[in-house]
Write an enzyme that holds these catalytic residues in place. Structure first.
Site, mmCIF file in Angstrom:
data_model
loop_
_atom_site.group_PDB
_atom_site.id
_atom_site.type_symbol
_atom_site.label_atom_id
_atom_site.label_comp_id
_atom_site.label_asym_id
_atom_site.label_seq_id
_atom_site.Cartn_x
_atom_site.Cartn_y
_atom_site.Cartn_z
ATOM 1 N N HIS A 50 -60.576 -27.495 -22.049
ATOM 2 C CA HIS A 50 -59.808 -27.979 -20.900
ATOM 3 C C HIS A 50 -58.297 -27.835 -21.126
ATOM 4 O O HIS A 50 -57.499 -28.264 -20.300
ATOM 5 C CB HIS A 50 -60.177 -29.448 -20.655
ATOM 6 C CG HIS A 50 -59.846 -29.942 -19.295
ATOM 7 N ND1 HIS A 50 -59.197 -31.132 -19.068
ATOM 8 C CD2 HIS A 50 -60.068 -29.415 -18.073
ATOM 9 C CE1 HIS A 50 -59.042 -31.318 -17.785
ATOM 10 N NE2 HIS A 50 -59.559 -30.282 -17.150
ATOM 11 N N LYS A 100 -54.402 -26.480 -21.495
ATOM 12 C CA LYS A 100 -53.560 -25.732 -20.554
ATOM 13 C C LYS A 100 -52.168 -25.555 -21.157
ATOM 14 O O LYS A 100 -51.448 -26.536 -21.345
ATOM 15 C CB LYS A 100 -53.453 -26.469 -19.224
ATOM 16 C CG LYS A 100 -54.800 -26.741 -18.548
ATOM 17 C CD LYS A 100 -54.647 -27.796 -17.472
ATOM 18 C CE LYS A 100 -55.963 -28.054 -16.774
ATOM 19 N NZ LYS A 100 -56.950 -28.718 -17.654
ATOM 20 N N ASP A 150 -42.600 -16.417 -26.663
ATOM 21 C CA ASP A 150 -41.844 -16.126 -27.883
ATOM 22 C C ASP A 150 -41.876 -17.270 -28.897
ATOM 23 O O ASP A 150 -40.986 -17.367 -29.752
ATOM 24 C CB ASP A 150 -40.385 -15.781 -27.549
ATOM 25 C CG ASP A 150 -40.247 -14.425 -26.871
ATOM 26 O OD1 ASP A 150 -41.207 -13.633 -26.943
ATOM 27 O OD2 ASP A 150 -39.188 -14.162 -26.263
ATOM 28 N N LYS A 163 -52.316 -35.963 -15.267
ATOM 29 C CA LYS A 163 -52.879 -36.797 -16.333
ATOM 30 C C LYS A 163 -51.722 -37.330 -17.170
ATOM 31 O O LYS A 163 -51.147 -36.617 -17.991
ATOM 32 C CB LYS A 163 -53.831 -35.989 -17.225
ATOM 33 C CG LYS A 163 -54.954 -35.249 -16.462
ATOM 34 C CD LYS A 163 -54.622 -33.835 -16.262
ATOM 35 C CE LYS A 163 -55.792 -32.958 -15.852
ATOM 36 N NZ LYS A 163 -56.574 -33.364 -14.748
#
Length: 500
Positions: free
Chosen positions: A176, A178, A183, A399
């Site tokens: 889950h 993300k 760089d 969240k």
């Protein structure tokens, strides 16, 4: 998450209910491969030099909240366009829509100019994307890996799950996480996947979500997390599992489809062009599960909550506290800690099956004195925060946890059993009153104008009171259709907490 989350959860729920099925497919054995690491010299790049010059000290990290979808999209585009050596992307979901294509064309353009691209994608929601993933990974500077992939039935989510029922324990765990790292110098992480609804580009429904732009040592920690997943045996090269397309379907995209989209420069892009980087600098720590889900995030979150002295603010789209969560709420409230929660209403959620679990605990939480708000499906766009999500239907996807107005956790973890026990999660814990109070302000503004505040009547039945200038009181799941209410009632016996 959008409709795919509902479908994905329903598919996994149905699969877990099946006792046995013979003849299911299996994955090819993992092939030996040398471990790969994030770009090791960010200070040699333009982004790295800007980040180093802006930092007041080497041991603190820089942050900027990305609350509106436009700001989040603009930040991702600016980092992709500014990358000189590497781009690492790790996502649960990348949609096949306009926003995703616009960003991925930019990623392709970065690869064309020599940037190394690593894309790690959870395999649950890649239905119909095999051909595109194979074309993408065919670029000499691009590699795509799929986390915990399905070996067969790849034309549909249900088909994938049904083909893997003898391996249900494995496939029930999803990645889950993300983040996008450019760089190894600047990163974006938080609650957003890649797709129209996350960037306020959907005509039907948009997500109220929150990401954070990150600089400094926390970026290196994010890259270390990425490397851990990238080198895991659960991360399969796309070509090892994706189904090759027919000759006609597999023709390369035209040159015009590879060009980056033309659009006005984002605020961050203009800032970077001026050689500036205005961030809030603070002590921080990256929290993350291991690829095999070791429960680190759950333990860290529990410790954070138990450290509260005055107030805990929780924003979570899927809120299923379970008996342990209710016990923790009791522990906090008995110590005088104010507990405030914002989650989705039945009318605004995109995962009705999860609402079943949440509904079981509302009365108990309210009896403890927990302040409980549910997002209305349409926001009061007179408010600054709500205005950022347009006039279409809204669903909460952010969240966030804020403790005592001084520490804030922004990440991917929902307050539900799936995030606690099954899905790998990540987040950044920032110890900054400025960041923490800005997030509390988001909570206050949304709950003052665009929610239903729950309460208990004398007979302990639930009451929903809409916030805003003309409060209305309802006695049952306001804004939800009769059919949706009936669906939730029918699902209730078949949706135990541990499967949500």
């Amino acid at each position: 998450m959008s409709l795919s989350r509902l479908r994905g959860r329903a598919a996994l729920l149905c699969a877990a209910a099946v006792l046995a099925l013979a003849g299911c497919a299996s994955l090819p054995p993992p092939q030996p491969r040398a471990p790969e690491a994030a770009f090791a010299a960010p200070e040699t790049t333009t982004l790295g030099r800007l980040a180093a010059a802006a930092a007041p000290a080497p041991n603190v990290s820089g942050f900027r909240l990305l609350i509106s979808g436009e700001d989040a999209f603009g930040a991702l585009a600016a980092l992709i366009d500014g990358a000189e050596r590497s781009l690492d992307l790790q996502y649960y979901l990348i949609r096949s829509d306009a926003s995703s294509r616009a960003l991925m064309r930019r990623v392709r353009a970065a690869a064309d100019r020599g940037v190394r691209v690593r894309l790690l994608l959870d395999d649950l929601n890649t239905t119909g994307q095999d051909a595109g993933l194979l074309r993408f990974t065919a670029h000499p500077n691009v590699e795509v890996r799929l986390y915990n992939p399905f070996p067969a039935g790849r034309v549909s989510t249900i088909g994938r799950v049904m083909a893997s029922l003898t391996d249900i324990t494995r496939i029930n765990q999803r990645m889950h996480n993300k983040m996008l790292v450019a760089d190894n110098a600047l990163a974006v992480t938080g609650g957003r996947n890649i797709g129209d609804a996350y960037f306020v580009n959907s005509a039907s429904s948009n997500f109220l979500d929150i990401d954070v732009l990150v600089a400094g040592p926390s970026v290196r920690s994010l890259s270390a997390t990425f490397d851990q997943f990238w080198n895991s045996p659960l991360a399969y090269p796309a070509e090892a599992v994706a189904e090759p397309p027919d000759t006609e379907a597999g023709t390369p995209p035209s040159a015009s489809s590879r060009r980056p989209p033309t659009s006005p420069p984002a605020a961050l892009a203009l800032e970077l062009a001026r050689g500036e980087l205005n961030l809030v600098w603070a002590d921080a720590r990256v929290l993350a599960d291991a690829p095999l889900k070791d429960g680190a995030m759950t333990a860290d979150l529990a410790s954070l909550l138990r450290a509260a002295h005055h107030e805990v603010v929780i924003i979570s789209p899927y809120f299923v506290p379970g008996p342990r969560g209710v016990a923790l709420a009791r522990e906090l409230t008995q110590r005088g800690v104010k507990l405030r929660v914002l989650t989705n209403s039945l009318a605004s959620t995109d995962a009705a099956v999860v609402h079943v679990g949440y509904a079981r605990y509302r009365e108990a939480l309210l009896a403890l004195g927990v302040e409980l708000h549910e997002l209305r499906p349409y926001l009061d766009t007179q408010r600054n925060v709500a205005r950022a999500f347009g006039s279409s239907q809204a669903s909460l996807h952010a969240k966030v946890v804020v403790v005592d107005g001084v520490a804030a956790l922004v990440g991917s973890m929902n307050m539900d059993p799936r995030s606690q026990r099954l899905n790998t999660e990540m987040g950044v814990l920032v110890r900054s009153p400025q960041i923490a109070q800005a997030l509390v302000q988001v909570f206050d503004e949304v709950t003052a104008s665009s929610t239903y505040r729950l309460s208990l009547a004398e007979d302990r039945s639930l009451r929903w009171t809409s916030t805003g200038p003309d409060p209305q009181v309802s006695t049952g799941e306001p804004g939800a259709s009769v059919w949706l209410k009936l669906t939730v009632k029918m699902l209730s016996p078949f949706a135990p907490d541990e499967l949500l």
